[in-house]
Design a protein around this motif. Structure first.
Motif, PDB file in Angstrom:
ATOM      1  N   ARG A  80      12.724 -12.677   5.382  1.00 26.03           N
ATOM      2  CA  ARG A  80      11.549 -12.086   6.024  1.00 26.03           C
ATOM      3  C   ARG A  80      10.256 -12.565   5.357  1.00 26.03           C
ATOM      4  O   ARG A  80       9.279 -12.885   6.031  1.00 26.03           O
ATOM      5  CB  ARG A  80      11.642 -10.558   5.985  1.00 26.03           C
ATOM      6  N   LEU A  81      10.263 -12.613   4.032  1.00 24.28           N
ATOM      7  CA  LEU A  81       9.064 -13.063   3.320  1.00 24.28           C
ATOM      8  C   LEU A  81       8.715 -14.504   3.669  1.00 24.28           C
ATOM      9  O   LEU A  81       7.536 -14.855   3.789  1.00 24.28           O
ATOM     10  CB  LEU A  81       9.278 -12.926   1.811  1.00 24.28           C
ATOM     11  N   ALA A  82       9.729 -15.342   3.841  1.00 25.64           N
ATOM     12  CA  ALA A  82       9.480 -16.742   4.172  1.00 25.64           C
ATOM     13  C   ALA A  82       8.713 -16.872   5.488  1.00 25.64           C
ATOM     14  O   ALA A  82       7.898 -17.782   5.664  1.00 25.64           O
ATOM     15  CB  ALA A  82      10.797 -17.506   4.256  1.00 25.64           C
ATOM     16  N   LEU A  83       8.959 -15.922   6.409  1.00 29.07           N
ATOM     17  CA  LEU A  83       8.274 -15.941   7.688  1.00 29.07           C
ATOM     18  C   LEU A  83       6.814 -15.507   7.569  1.00 29.07           C
ATOM     19  O   LEU A  83       6.022 -15.704   8.488  1.00 29.07           O
ATOM     20  CB  LEU A  83       8.999 -15.029   8.681  1.00 29.07           C
ATOM     21  N   LEU A  84       6.468 -14.909   6.431  1.00 27.19           N
ATOM     22  CA  LEU A  84       5.097 -14.432   6.216  1.00 27.19           C
ATOM     23  C   LEU A  84       4.270 -15.386   5.364  1.00 27.19           C
ATOM     24  O   LEU A  84       3.116 -15.079   5.039  1.00 27.19           O
ATOM     25  CB  LEU A  84       5.122 -13.046   5.554  1.00 27.19           C
ATOM     26  N   GLN A  85       4.829 -16.509   5.003  1.00 32.60           N
ATOM     27  CA  GLN A  85       4.080 -17.475   4.201  1.00 32.60           C
ATOM     28  C   GLN A  85       2.794 -17.875   4.920  1.00 32.60           C
ATOM     29  O   GLN A  85       2.788 -18.209   6.098  1.00 32.60           O
ATOM     30  CB  GLN A  85       4.928 -18.724   3.942  1.00 32.60           C
ATOM     31  N   GLY A  86       1.686 -17.792   4.183  1.00 30.93           N
ATOM     32  CA  GLY A  86       0.398 -18.180   4.738  1.00 30.93           C
ATOM     33  C   GLY A  86      -0.394 -17.062   5.384  1.00 30.93           C
ATOM     34  O   GLY A  86      -1.558 -17.266   5.766  1.00 30.93           O
ATOM     35  N   VAL A  87       0.206 -15.880   5.502  1.00 30.40           N
ATOM     36  CA  VAL A  87      -0.515 -14.747   6.100  1.00 30.40           C
ATOM     37  C   VAL A  87      -1.654 -14.324   5.159  1.00 30.40           C
ATOM     38  O   VAL A  87      -1.436 -14.167   3.955  1.00 30.40           O
ATOM     39  CB  VAL A  87       0.443 -13.569   6.350  1.00 30.40           C
ATOM     40  N   PRO A  88      -2.866 -14.114   5.678  1.00 23.42           N
ATOM     41  CA  PRO A  88      -3.984 -13.718   4.812  1.00 23.42           C
ATOM     42  C   PRO A  88      -3.729 -12.371   4.134  1.00 23.42           C
ATOM     43  O   PRO A  88      -3.175 -11.453   4.746  1.00 23.42           O
ATOM     44  CB  PRO A  88      -5.161 -13.624   5.783  1.00 23.42           C
ATOM     45  N   ALA A  89      -4.160 -12.258   2.887  1.00 23.73           N
ATOM     46  CA  ALA A  89      -3.983 -11.005   2.142  1.00 23.73           C
ATOM     47  C   ALA A  89      -4.729  -9.859   2.804  1.00 23.73           C
ATOM     48  O   ALA A  89      -4.377  -8.687   2.613  1.00 23.73           O
ATOM     49  CB  ALA A  89      -4.460 -11.191   0.706  1.00 23.73           C
ATOM     50  N   SER A  90      -5.748 -10.157   3.591  1.00 21.07           N
ATOM     51  CA  SER A  90      -6.511  -9.112   4.277  1.00 21.07           C
ATOM     52  C   SER A  90      -5.648  -8.296   5.240  1.00 21.07           C
ATOM     53  O   SER A  90      -5.987  -7.155   5.571  1.00 21.07           O
ATOM     54  CB  SER A  90      -7.675  -9.734   5.043  1.00 21.07           C
ATOM     55  N   VAL A  91      -4.539  -8.866   5.658  1.00 24.79           N
ATOM     56  CA  VAL A  91      -3.626  -8.149   6.552  1.00 24.79           C
ATOM     57  C   VAL A  91      -3.047  -6.922   5.847  1.00 24.79           C
ATOM     58  O   VAL A  91      -2.797  -5.883   6.471  1.00 24.79           O
ATOM     59  CB  VAL A  91      -2.502  -9.086   7.040  1.00 24.79           C
ATOM     60  N   LEU A  92      -2.838  -7.012   4.536  1.00 24.76           N
ATOM     61  CA  LEU A  92      -2.297  -5.887   3.782  1.00 24.76           C
ATOM     62  C   LEU A  92      -3.241  -4.695   3.863  1.00 24.76           C
ATOM     63  O   LEU A  92      -2.811  -3.557   4.077  1.00 24.76           O
ATOM     64  CB  LEU A  92      -2.058  -6.283   2.324  1.00 24.76           C
ATOM     65  N   GLU A  93      -4.529  -4.951   3.687  1.00 20.81           N
ATOM     66  CA  GLU A  93      -5.526  -3.887   3.767  1.00 20.81           C
ATOM     67  C   GLU A  93      -5.552  -3.275   5.162  1.00 20.81           C
ATOM     68  O   GLU A  93      -5.654  -2.053   5.321  1.00 20.81           O
ATOM     69  CB  GLU A  93      -6.903  -4.447   3.410  1.00 20.81           C
ATOM     70  N   HIS A  94      -5.434  -4.110   6.172  1.00 16.94           N
ATOM     71  CA  HIS A  94      -5.424  -3.621   7.552  1.00 16.94           C
ATOM     72  C   HIS A  94      -4.241  -2.682   7.789  1.00 16.94           C
ATOM     73  O   HIS A  94      -4.404  -1.604   8.380  1.00 16.94           O
ATOM     74  CB  HIS A  94      -5.365  -4.800   8.525  1.00 16.94           C
ATOM     75  N   VAL A  95      -3.062  -3.089   7.327  1.00 14.70           N
ATOM     76  CA  VAL A  95      -1.872  -2.250   7.514  1.00 14.70           C
ATOM     77  C   VAL A  95      -2.026  -0.929   6.772  1.00 14.70           C
ATOM     78  O   VAL A  95      -1.719   0.142   7.303  1.00 14.70           O
ATOM     79  CB  VAL A  95      -0.608  -2.998   7.051  1.00 14.70           C
ATOM     80  N   LEU A  96      -2.529  -0.988   5.551  1.00 14.05           N
ATOM     81  CA  LEU A  96      -2.697   0.225   4.751  1.00 14.05           C
ATOM     82  C   LEU A  96      -3.667   1.199   5.423  1.00 14.05           C
ATOM     83  O   LEU A  96      -3.388   2.406   5.509  1.00 14.05           O
ATOM     84  CB  LEU A  96      -3.190  -0.137   3.349  1.00 14.05           C
TER      85      LEU A  96
END
Length: 230
Positions: free
Chosen positions: A70-86
């Motif tokens: 699953r993590l391999a499929l997320l390679q390159g995703v911007p870190a800003s997405v984490l803040e959005h999800v939170l």
């Protein structure tokens, strides 16, 4: 399906007999699977969610392998997405705050042990007053996910066996027996810690987990567990 199923012991239980409560995070204390939400925002939701579902149902026996895929499929995703999800998607499940507050008021220590990520467990732990936390740390480079994890002092991936080991480690630190611990979870990777705890609770869980838990909460909030503890 019954709202509350009790098997393997006869209530009532005494809250005073417990010293530690261990909780899974995703789909237990909170309503989402964080990795699925990250993938959904990044436009890679379906494939990641399918692997998550299979892993939680116990259809993929190697949690570490399923997480790496699953993590391999997320390679390159911007870190800003984490803040959005939170900020936009993370919500506590009904009764999570009430249950944790009641357990702490009764003198129990709380353990958050998750196959999810420190970005989210740090927030959840602070909100619920957790005493111990173990989870995985996402690796970032140039503001993006690398598709890997950071090696921590205890290891790289918090899987089912690590959850079990952490519960036992906390019991040892508190000077209590595993029989004085309760473990609450929903997925197959929670079964190892649930198997050594004095009370195992399945919350809106996968069938395999419901079948093996002493208590299964199938409807309603986590606070319903308090009705069994005197």
């Amino acid at each position: 399906m019954q709202d509350l199923v009790i098997q393997g012991f006869t209530p009532p239980l005494r809250l005073a007999d417990f010293r530690l409560a261990a909780f899974d995070m995703d789909s237990t204390l909170i309503s989402i699977e964080c990795i699925d939400e990250i993938a959904a925002v990044a436009g890679r939701g379906a494939e990641v969610a399918a692997i998550t579902e299979a892993a939680m149902r116990g259809e993929i026996s190697d949690f570490k392998d399923s997480l790496r895929r699953r993590l391999a499929l997320l390679q390159g995703v911007p870190a800003s997405v984490l803040e959005h999800v939170l900020r936009e998607r993370l919500q506590f499940n009904p009764g999570a705050r009430e249950l944790c507050a009641a357990l702490k008021a009764a003198g129990l220590k709380l353990l958050l042990v998750s196959g999810g990520f420190t970005y989210f467990t740090s927030y959840v732990a602070e909100q619920l007053g957790m005493d111990f936390v173990r989870s995985n740390e996402l690796e970032l480079a140039d503001g993006r996910l690398t598709g890997g994890l950071v090696m921590q002092a205890w290891g790289e991936i918090c899987d089912g066996e690590e959850k079990r080991r952490m519960l036992l480690q906390c019991c040892a630190e508190l000077g209590c027996q595993p029989s004085q611990a309760m473990a609450v979870g929903d997925g197959a990777n929670d079964l190892p810690m649930m198997s050594v705890a004095g009370l195992s609770v399945a919350y809106h869980a996968k069938p395999k987990v419901r079948e093996q838990a002493m208590v299964a909460i199938n409807q309603g909030g986590l606070q319903s567990l308090l009705g069994l503890l005197q």
